[in-house]
Design an enzyme around this catalytic site. Structure first.
Site, short mmCIF file in Angstrom:
data_model
loop_
_atom_site.label_atom_id
_atom_site.label_comp_id
_atom_site.label_asym_id
_atom_site.label_seq_id
_atom_site.Cartn_x
_atom_site.Cartn_y
_atom_site.Cartn_z
N ASP A 1 0.72 -1.09 -0.18
CA ASP A 1 0.00 -0.01 -0.07
C ASP A 1 0.92 1.19 -0.07
OD1 ASP A 1 -2.55 1.46 0.55
OD2 ASP A 1 -1.66 1.98 2.30
N GLU B 1 1.74 -0.60 -4.85
CA GLU B 1 0.87 0.49 -5.29
C GLU B 1 1.69 1.85 -5.54
OE1 GLU B 1 -3.34 2.37 -3.70
OE2 GLU B 1 -1.77 2.27 -2.26
#
Length: 720
Positions: free
Chosen positions: A363, A400
């Site tokens: 993330d 990401e």
């Protein structure tokens, strides 16, 4: 550890048998380690003046012993307590300076979680007990709260690492053959009647026969789980009757979330992995190492903040009371600090070696790849550590590639060995199918693997994780049903969530009885799915898109732990024809090597004049520069020549793709294709058509009419 063992957690069979003091022990490994005769504790803190281990009874409310760690070695406090068994509940008290204005936030009145805890005894659900300062006081966080919170605080649990993995083997699916399926542990089975009630919404549920049957029916290879590390619900959400459903709020980087553990047994995660591996399915974890649940200067104090705040977090250098924030959550972990980097690397290796996971999706990955000057750096401490790590080099690593800091959009910026969520793929595919002017050229580049993005770093098409929808945003059904977000249930006056979704409601916002609109939406869903699985790169399917899962237009359902987010397994959804369509498209990708080729197409003729990937207009002629740059062009054809992807020395079948994103039915003239005797129409999204042995035969240079907003996949020769 069995469920029965966890239910009977106790520090010892007789509290009186525990020693009054602990022995020196060892500074390594960090955390609580079960050893012969007791437990070794090791805690890093460069600012502590004293560190204590508090041992609790099986209820987790009564402290029965407190041990001062007697030794400090290179800023690691350590000691060994004889007589402590597996199942012991414990917490930390860190004595040291409380000067928030200088970034120092030690408060020994607050029980802290061990950053290396392997299990927690309960979920964290917000609450006033989590704060180390006096709530409502005039000085806010500058005034230390002296009340003891131990009775209410969550406790760490000493684990026995023994587990029978049997003949567990990693599926080791090649990246180019991978199909990711992103899913939430709780939401997937919470309403699945085929799963026993006690297992719904747990790891056991996700590893159940019913869940695995669905994964296998689709043909996905790798189940990507939203965060499973233990996390905290923000107090604000609890006060609103909501919850942090997604779990991007980590409080323990080694412990599985207790509410996902059936029977409160942390080994439930291992059993799930073992079951999925036995079915040939990989387990990929979405991990959050860019920030923690402790928020900004007004956030709770649960572990890192109270142990060594300036070591673990990036602080504003001019005002160290405050946190540098490139994540949008209030804080950013300082991965350039050796202690924080060690915590992250130890955690990653633990999940690979002890928990047998097959890879990670990071993330807000640029936040962990920033150097000591807060700049994104492909030679940052974290990326350098991963590159040389013998354990992590053999698992899938996916970034990401964006955060909210300076120079935070880094699609294409990660080094070899990494794949990335390709946000530009998502945007261009959405733009093309909603009929945006001038979308053809960008769409073609993404379909071909995004060589312009990933080629310069000497990576292959498998570096591109292609996605149309993910958890963060509209589901596929909502992407074709709403022009605007509808997040009112989040209690933020619809201000949260992305406002520019590149969505198209096909003529009506939300529910409608208009049959033409409903048919158009179904075509669009088939278009998006087919495009995803015929593109070069690695496809990621959002769980539930195959069965038209809807969130009612909510594109930020992070706080909706309820039917808004849970999968609907009612008859209408179970029997959605889109499930079978998705299965066939995935199977077609697996059948055709040219779609999975992990080399960049050149678009240049070889010695025989053949081109690996050629683009054509509706007239069956090569695209001209004028057509590429004409903003009104919405139709295009792509020919992947199978001779460039041989299998066992023989050419694989060529594939011809026809795309019509216009508002009118369009007639395509099929281009000349050397060596192709006939085509077979395997998919026509305008008709909801998928065929195999009965596929319609079409001669080269024939004409095919495609309905508006539709595409077709033609395969060379007869199907095998």
């Amino acid at each position: 550890m069995t469920a029965a063992a966890v239910a009977e957690l106790a520090p010892a069979s007789n509290d009186a048998q525990l020693p009054d003091r602990c022995e020196p022990g060892r500074p390594w490994p960090l955390g609580a380690t079960l050893a012969e005769g007791g437990v070794n504790f090791a805690v890093f803190s460069s600012i502590a003046e004293k560190v204590e281990i508090c041992v609790f009874d099986r209820s987790g409310t009564r402290e029965v012993r407190r041990y001062e760690l007697p030794c400090r070695t290179d800023d690691v406090w350590h000691g060994f307590v004889r007589g402590l068994p597996a199942g012991t509940r414990y917490g930390l008290r860190v004595h040291g300076p409380y000067h928030p204005q200088d970034g120092l936030r030690c408060n020994p009145n607050k029980l802290l979680l061990d950053p290396y805890a392997k299990a927690l005894d309960r979920p964290l659900r917000g609450g006033a007990w989590q704060y180390a300062y006096t709530l409502g006081g005039p000085a806010r966080d500058l005034a230390m709260d002296a009340s003891d919170n131990a009775a209410s605080a969550a406790k760490c649990v000493v684990l026995d690492p023994t587990f029978d993995w049997g003949d567990d083997r990693r599926p080791d699916v090649p990246l180019e053959d991978t199909v990711f399926y992103e899913v939430h542990v709780r939401g997937f089975t919470k309403q699945m009647d085929d799963v026993p009630q006690a297992q719904r919404g747990t790891f056991a549920g996700l590893g159940s026969d019913a869940a695995i049957a669905h994964f296998k029916r689709l043909g996905v290879t790798s189940v990507e789980l939203l965060p499973v590390h233990a996390f905290n619900d923000e107090r604000r959400l609890i006060d609103l009757g909501l919850a942090n459903y997604w779990g991007y709020n980590t409080v323990a980087f080694f412990a599985p979330e207790p509410r996902y553990c059936a029977g409160n047994d942390p080994d439930d995660f291992k059993r799930m992995v073992k079951a999925l591996h036995a079915a040939g399915l990989e387990v990929i974890l979405d991990v959050v190492y860019n920030h923690s649940c402790e928020g900004n200067h007004l956030g709770p104090t649960l572990f890192l903040k109270g142990i060594d705040n300036p070591a673990y977090y990036r602080l504003v250098q001019e005002e160290r009371r405050y946190y540098a924030d490139v994540t949008g959550t209030g804080n950013t972990l300082d991965i350039s600090h050796p202690a924080t980097l060690r915590l992250m690397m130890d955690s990653l290796r633990y999940w690979v070696e002890e928990m047998h996971v097959d890879g990670f999706r990071f993330d807000l990955a640029p936040a962990v790849a920033r150097n000591g000057q807060y700049e994104f750096d492909h030679r940052s401490p974290f990326l350098a550590a991963v590159a040389q790590d013998p354990v992590l080099r053999r698992v899938k690593l996916v970034a990401e590639p964006w955060d909210i800091g300076d120079n935070g959009y880094q699609v294409g910026g990660f080094p070899p060995g990494w794949s990335e969520w390709n946000g530009r793929y998502r945007d261009s595919v959405r733009d093309f199918w909603r009929g945006t002017d001038g979308a053809v050229q960008e769409f073609a580049a993404r379909l071909a693997g995004s060589a312009d993005i990933f080629g310069p770093s000497r990576r292959r098409p498998s570096a591109s994780i292609n996605l149309v929808t993910v958890h963060d945003g509209f589901t596929l059904n909502d992407l074709v049903s709403f022009n605007d977000k509808h997040n009112e249930a989040n209690a933020e006056d619809n201000r949260d969530g992305e406002s520019h979704n590149r969505s198209w409601n096909c003529g009506a916002e939300g529910d409608t009885d208009d049959e033409d609109i409903l048919q158009l939406r179904e075509r669009q869903k088939r278009n998006f799915l087919t495009t995803l699985f015929v593109s070069r790169g690695v496809p990621l399917l959002l769980g539930g898109d195959e069965m038209s899962r809807t969130q009612g237009g909510n594109n930020n359902a992070y706080c909706q732990d309820n039917p808004v987010s849970w999968f609907d397994w009612g008859p209408d959804r179970r029997n959605d024809p889109l499930i079978e369509f998705t299965h066939h498209v995935i199977a077609l990708r697996r059948e055709l090597p040219v779609l999975r080729d992990n080399r960049w197409p050149t678009g240049q003729p070889d010695a025989d004049g053949r081109i690996d990937l050629a683009w054509f207009s509706v007239w069956g002629l090569p695209m001209t520069e004028e057509e590429w740059t004409n903003p009104s062009v919405r139709c295009i054809a792509a020919l992947f020549d199978g001779r460039f992807t041989p299998v066992d020395g023989q050419p694989s079948p060529s594939v011809l793709l026809l795309f019509n994103a216009s508002d009118e039915a369009t007639i395509f003239t099929l281009p000349e294709a050397a060596g192709v005797a006939e085509w077979r129409v395997r998919i026509d999204t305008g008709q909801g058509h998928f065929a195999h042995d009965t596929a319609e035969a079409v001669q080269p240079q024939a004409k095919i009419e495609l309905e508006s907003h539709a595409m077709a996949v033609l395969v060379e020769g007869r199907s095998a």
